[in-house]
Design a protein around this motif. Structure first.
Motif, PDB file in Angstrom:
ATOM      1  N   LYS A   5       0.863  -1.174   0.000  1.00  0.00           N
ATOM      2  CA  LYS A   5       0.000   0.000   0.000  1.00  0.00           C
ATOM      3  C   LYS A   5       0.898   1.222   0.000  1.00  0.00           C
ATOM      4  O   LYS A   5       1.898   1.266   0.713  1.00  0.00           O
ATOM      5  N   ILE A   6       0.552   2.209  -0.803  1.00  0.00           N
ATOM      6  CA  ILE A   6       1.320   3.449  -0.858  1.00  0.00           C
ATOM      7  C   ILE A   6       0.462   4.558  -0.272  1.00  0.00           C
ATOM      8  O   ILE A   6      -0.652   4.800  -0.738  1.00  0.00           O
ATOM      9  N   PRO A  15      -1.809   8.329  -3.024  1.00  0.00           N
ATOM     10  CA  PRO A  15      -1.661   8.896  -4.360  1.00  0.00           C
ATOM     11  C   PRO A  15      -2.609   8.227  -5.348  1.00  0.00           C
ATOM     12  O   PRO A  15      -2.925   7.040  -5.217  1.00  0.00           O
ATOM     13  N   ASP A  16      -3.064   9.022  -6.313  1.00  0.00           N
ATOM     14  CA  ASP A  16      -4.048   8.525  -7.274  1.00  0.00           C
ATOM     15  C   ASP A  16      -3.516   8.427  -8.699  1.00  0.00           C
ATOM     16  O   ASP A  16      -4.271   8.275  -9.649  1.00  0.00           O
ATOM     17  N   PHE A  32       5.437   7.990  -7.772  1.00  0.00           N
ATOM     18  CA  PHE A  32       5.301   6.580  -7.405  1.00  0.00           C
ATOM     19  C   PHE A  32       5.288   5.656  -8.616  1.00  0.00           C
ATOM     20  O   PHE A  32       5.496   4.459  -8.478  1.00  0.00           O
ATOM     21  N   SER A  33       5.096   6.213  -9.795  1.00  0.00           N
ATOM     22  CA  SER A  33       5.138   5.383 -11.000  1.00  0.00           C
ATOM     23  C   SER A  33       6.574   5.098 -11.430  1.00  0.00           C
ATOM     24  O   SER A  33       6.808   4.224 -12.258  1.00  0.00           O
ATOM     25  N   CYS A  50       4.036  15.286   0.689  1.00  0.00           N
ATOM     26  CA  CYS A  50       2.617  14.990   0.524  1.00  0.00           C
ATOM     27  C   CYS A  50       1.946  16.181  -0.162  1.00  0.00           C
ATOM     28  O   CYS A  50       2.419  17.322  -0.067  1.00  0.00           O
ATOM     29  N   VAL A  51       0.839  15.920  -0.828  1.00  0.00           N
ATOM     30  CA  VAL A  51       0.100  16.999  -1.489  1.00  0.00           C
ATOM     31  C   VAL A  51      -0.468  17.966  -0.458  1.00  0.00           C
ATOM     32  O   VAL A  51      -0.556  17.654   0.732  1.00  0.00           O
TER      33      VAL A  51
END
Length: 92
Positions: A5-6, A15-16, A32-33, A50-51
């Motif tokens: 899980k991220i 993240p989306d 993360f990609s 973080c956002v």
């Protein structure tokens, strides 16, 4: 094995897949990609921010690897499989 899980280690924002992160070279991408490596210049980021709160995050900075949860369970399961193969006399 359990899934990895991220999420932010401080607020748990997940993240989306959108490109929220900006490299010093000007590239905007989903860190993360690529495992925190800029796809344009190749810079590797050891920390990830973080956002912002308006997007649901906390804007805190944490080590990039701290965002990945479930790794310990996977490592322990792999170690157990290796021990079992040793006991059975099978090499992996």
């Amino acid at each position: 094995m359990d899934e990895i899980k991220i999420c932010c280690p401080k607020c748990r924002w997940e993240p989306d897949g959108k490109p929220y992160w900006l490299c010093t070279c000007g590239t905007k991408w989903d860190t993360f990609s690529t495992g925190a490596r800029c796809p344009s210049c190749g810079k590797v980021w050891g920390f990830t921010q973080c956002v912002e709160p308006s997007l649901g995050g906390c804007h805190s900075v944490s080590p990039h690897l701290d965002w990945y949860h479930g790794l310990n369970d996977i490592v322990e399961q792999l170690k157990e499989e290796i021990r079992e193969s040793w006991a059975a006399g099978i090499q992996k």
